[in-house]
Design a protein around this motif. Structure first.
Motif, PDB file in Angstrom:
ATOM      1  N   ASP A   1      43.547  48.156  46.210  1.00  0.00           N
ATOM      2  CA  ASP A   1      44.283  47.003  46.748  1.00  0.00           C
ATOM      3  C   ASP A   1      43.523  45.710  46.497  1.00  0.00           C
ATOM      4  OD1 ASP A   1      46.367  48.642  47.924  1.00  0.00           O
ATOM      5  OD2 ASP A   1      44.921  49.174  49.478  1.00  0.00           O
ATOM      6  N   LEU A   2      42.230  45.726  46.772  1.00  0.00           N
ATOM      7  CA  LEU A   2      41.429  44.510  46.621  1.00  0.00           C
ATOM      8  C   LEU A   2      41.268  44.121  45.154  1.00  0.00           C
ATOM      9  CD1 LEU A   2      38.635  45.057  49.308  1.00  0.00           C
ATOM     10  CD2 LEU A   2      40.699  43.647  49.464  1.00  0.00           C
ATOM     11  N   ALA A   3      41.254  45.115  44.269  1.00  0.00           N
ATOM     12  CA  ALA A   3      41.106  44.817  42.843  1.00  0.00           C
ATOM     13  C   ALA A   3      42.310  44.033  42.321  1.00  0.00           C
ATOM     14  CB  ALA A   3      40.934  46.103  42.051  1.00  0.00           C
ATOM     15  N   LYS A   4      43.468  44.157  42.997  1.00  0.00           N
ATOM     16  CA  LYS A   4      44.683  43.446  42.576  1.00  0.00           C
ATOM     17  C   LYS A   4      44.978  42.222  43.433  1.00  0.00           C
ATOM     18  CE  LYS A   4      47.078  47.186  43.151  1.00  0.00           C
ATOM     19  NZ  LYS A   4      48.209  48.152  43.207  1.00  0.00           N
ATOM     20  N   ASP A   5      44.158  41.970  44.440  1.00  0.00           N
ATOM     21  CA  ASP A   5      44.429  40.900  45.399  1.00  0.00           C
ATOM     22  C   ASP A   5      43.885  39.570  44.880  1.00  0.00           C
ATOM     23  OD1 ASP A   5      45.174  40.387  48.443  1.00  0.00           O
ATOM     24  OD2 ASP A   5      43.302  39.318  48.044  1.00  0.00           O
ATOM     25  N   LEU A   6      44.754  38.567  44.779  1.00  0.00           N
ATOM     26  CA  LEU A   6      44.331  37.274  44.240  1.00  0.00           C
ATOM     27  C   LEU A   6      43.258  36.630  45.099  1.00  0.00           C
ATOM     28  CD1 LEU A   6      44.798  35.054  42.100  1.00  0.00           C
ATOM     29  CD2 LEU A   6      46.447  34.040  43.675  1.00  0.00           C
TER      30      LEU A   6
ATOM     31  N   VAL B   1      35.010  35.512  42.145  1.00  0.00           N
ATOM     32  CA  VAL B   1      34.670  34.581  41.061  1.00  0.00           C
ATOM     33  C   VAL B   1      33.868  33.394  41.587  1.00  0.00           C
ATOM     34  CG1 VAL B   1      35.638  32.960  39.391  1.00  0.00           C
ATOM     35  CG2 VAL B   1      36.595  35.268  39.581  1.00  0.00           C
ATOM     36  N   LEU B   2      34.309  32.807  42.701  1.00  0.00           N
ATOM     37  CA  LEU B   2      33.613  31.637  43.240  1.00  0.00           C
ATOM     38  C   LEU B   2      32.239  32.006  43.780  1.00  0.00           C
ATOM     39  CD1 LEU B   2      36.480  29.676  45.040  1.00  0.00           C
ATOM     40  CD2 LEU B   2      35.544  29.333  42.744  1.00  0.00           C
ATOM     41  N   ALA B   3      32.105  33.194  44.371  1.00  0.00           N
ATOM     42  CA  ALA B   3      30.801  33.626  44.882  1.00  0.00           C
ATOM     43  C   ALA B   3      29.802  33.823  43.739  1.00  0.00           C
ATOM     44  CB  ALA B   3      30.954  34.915  45.683  1.00  0.00           C
ATOM     45  N   ARG B   4      30.273  34.391  42.649  1.00  0.00           N
ATOM     46  CA  ARG B   4      29.382  34.560  41.493  1.00  0.00           C
ATOM     47  C   ARG B   4      28.936  33.209  40.943  1.00  0.00           C
ATOM     48  NH1 ARG B   4      32.529  39.394  38.128  1.00  0.00           N
ATOM     49  NH2 ARG B   4      31.744  41.150  39.372  1.00  0.00           N
ATOM     50  N   GLN B   5      29.850  32.253  40.916  1.00  0.00           N
ATOM     51  CA  GLN B   5      29.474  30.918  40.445  1.00  0.00           C
ATOM     52  C   GLN B   5      28.477  30.260  41.391  1.00  0.00           C
ATOM     53  OE1 GLN B   5      32.956  28.517  39.769  1.00  0.00           O
ATOM     54  NE2 GLN B   5      33.836  29.916  38.265  1.00  0.00           N
TER      55      GLN B   5
ATOM     56  N   ARG C   1      21.766  34.959  40.726  1.00  0.00           N
ATOM     57  CA  ARG C   1      21.578  36.117  41.587  1.00  0.00           C
ATOM     58  C   ARG C   1      22.773  37.073  41.452  1.00  0.00           C
ATOM     59  NH1 ARG C   1      18.452  35.332  46.467  1.00  0.00           N
ATOM     60  NH2 ARG C   1      19.048  37.499  46.939  1.00  0.00           N
ATOM     61  N   GLU C   2      22.485  38.366  41.590  1.00  0.00           N
ATOM     62  CA  GLU C   2      23.567  39.340  41.649  1.00  0.00           C
ATOM     63  C   GLU C   2      24.335  39.149  42.958  1.00  0.00           C
ATOM     64  OE1 GLU C   2      24.276  44.190  41.918  1.00  0.00           O
ATOM     65  OE2 GLU C   2      22.255  43.392  41.615  1.00  0.00           O
ATOM     66  N   VAL C   3      25.633  39.296  42.897  1.00  0.00           N
ATOM     67  CA  VAL C   3      26.482  39.083  44.070  1.00  0.00           C
ATOM     68  C   VAL C   3      27.377  40.294  44.281  1.00  0.00           C
ATOM     69  CG1 VAL C   3      28.335  37.686  45.075  1.00  0.00           C
ATOM     70  CG2 VAL C   3      26.496  36.581  43.801  1.00  0.00           C
ATOM     71  N   LYS C   4      27.452  40.743  45.536  1.00  0.00           N
ATOM     72  CA  LYS C   4      28.400  41.779  45.922  1.00  0.00           C
ATOM     73  C   LYS C   4      29.376  41.174  46.924  1.00  0.00           C
ATOM     74  CE  LYS C   4      27.015  45.892  46.884  1.00  0.00           C
ATOM     75  NZ  LYS C   4      26.297  47.013  47.539  1.00  0.00           N
ATOM     76  N   VAL C   5      30.656  41.413  46.716  1.00  0.00           N
ATOM     77  CA  VAL C   5      31.690  40.898  47.614  1.00  0.00           C
ATOM     78  C   VAL C   5      32.413  42.089  48.238  1.00  0.00           C
ATOM     79  CG1 VAL C   5      33.852  39.604  47.762  1.00  0.00           C
ATOM     80  CG2 VAL C   5      31.982  38.767  46.321  1.00  0.00           C
TER      81      VAL C   5
ATOM     82  N   THR D   1      35.737  45.279  43.503  1.00  0.00           N
ATOM     83  CA  THR D   1      35.237  45.601  42.171  1.00  0.00           C
ATOM     84  C   THR D   1      36.314  45.275  41.150  1.00  0.00           C
ATOM     85  OG1 THR D   1      35.982  47.898  42.425  1.00  0.00           O
ATOM     86  CG2 THR D   1      33.695  47.406  43.009  1.00  0.00           C
ATOM     87  N   MET D   2      35.935  44.471  40.170  1.00  0.00           N
ATOM     88  CA  MET D   2      36.861  44.086  39.106  1.00  0.00           C
ATOM     89  C   MET D   2      36.127  44.161  37.779  1.00  0.00           C
ATOM     90  SD  MET D   2      38.749  40.771  40.865  1.00  0.00           S
ATOM     91  CE  MET D   2      39.978  40.643  39.548  1.00  0.00           C
TER      92      MET D   2
END
Length: 271
Positions: free
Chosen positions: A184-189, A196-200, A205-209, A223-224
């Motif tokens: 579900d989360l992989a398809k959730d906008l 994407v914004l957390a990685r930016q 640094r490595e980021v886990k959401v 996970t995407m």
């Protein structure tokens, strides 16, 4: 609904001038919710820009009232010093202060949801607070550009383990009865934009959401694949291009109307 458009070379303007996106509207960051609102119903997207806080409260519904009180209690705990110190007591005290039971459908729903909240928070205090690393921030706004579109998303908690090289953890809370799974989360906008914004924000640094689902007490990672992230970037860009070109903001009636927070202003709902 007032809008401007071209017909046979003539500039035409409708009579109702209450709802017009202000000049420069798209210069400010957009949220995933706004993009999703437009896809669901352009009129809903437009009217949402003019809804007062009191109107929004009126159409919240019991589950949203519960979520706001749960999330607010946890954010407050992590904004204060030493969240592990008396966490359960402090969470329950905050919950009672933030609980807006008068916005529930009736007294039965109010009592039922309040009882659920008072069960969820002690479990959160026992199963999460003492086991997780310190929080870098609570209720943190993340902003950046995706395919030339300025976006903003909110992280409920940002955590960082003490060890060197450990990833930053960005967490959002979920209180639904049926929590989302990884697919579900992989398809959730909204989840994708947060990733994407957390990685930016925290590069290199490595980021886990992840979404922490409060009812089962389980963290579900977002996970995407690289291909999915690239698709999301282009999808956001194309959606916002359509938003910028829109002039009519035609309503789309459907099941979503029943829960729409702007229905009191929508002529389709009143028919």
């Amino acid at each position: 609904m007032r809008s401007r458009y071209q017909r046979s070379g003539e500039d035409v303007e409708s009579q109702d001038d209450r709802y017009i996106l202000p000049g420069g509207f798209f210069d400010r960051p957009l949220t995933a919710r706004e993009i999703e609102d437009f896809a669901l119903c352009p009129r809903r997207f437009l009217l949402a820009q003019f809804v007062s806080r009191e109107e929004t409260r009126r159409f919240l519904g019991g589950p949203a009232v519960l979520h706001n009180a749960l999330r607010g209690s946890i954010v407050r705990l992590y904004r204060e010093s030493n969240p592990a110190d008396g966490a359960e007591t402090r969470l329950l005290q905050s919950f009672d202060e933030l609980w807006e039971g008068e916005l529930c459908a009736d007294s039965v729903e109010e009592e039922r949801l309040a009882a659920q909240g008072r069960r969820i928070l002690p479990a959160f205090a026992a199963g999460w607070v003492g086991e997780r690393p310190a929080a870098l921030a609570a209720d943190m706004s993340l902003s950046g550009e995706v395919c030339g579109v300025a976006l903003v998303a909110v992280a409920d908690l940002v955590l960082a383990a003490a060890g060197e090289g450990e990833p930053i953890e960005v967490v959002r809370f979920n209180s639904r009865r049926r929590p989302p799974g990884p697919a579900d989360l992989a398809k959730d906008l909204s989840a994708g934009v947060l990733l994407v914004l957390a990685r930016q924000e925290f590069a290199p640094r490595e980021v886990k959401v992840g979404y922490y689902c409060l009812r089962p007490g389980r963290l579900v990672d977002v996970t995407m694949s690289d291909e999915a992230v690239e698709y999301l970037r282009h999808d956001v860009g194309s959606r916002v291009k359509r938003m910028r070109r829109e002039t009519e903001f035609a309503p789309r009636k459907g099941k979503h109307c029943r829960w729409c927070r702007v229905r009191s202003r929508c002529e389709i709902w009143r028919r």
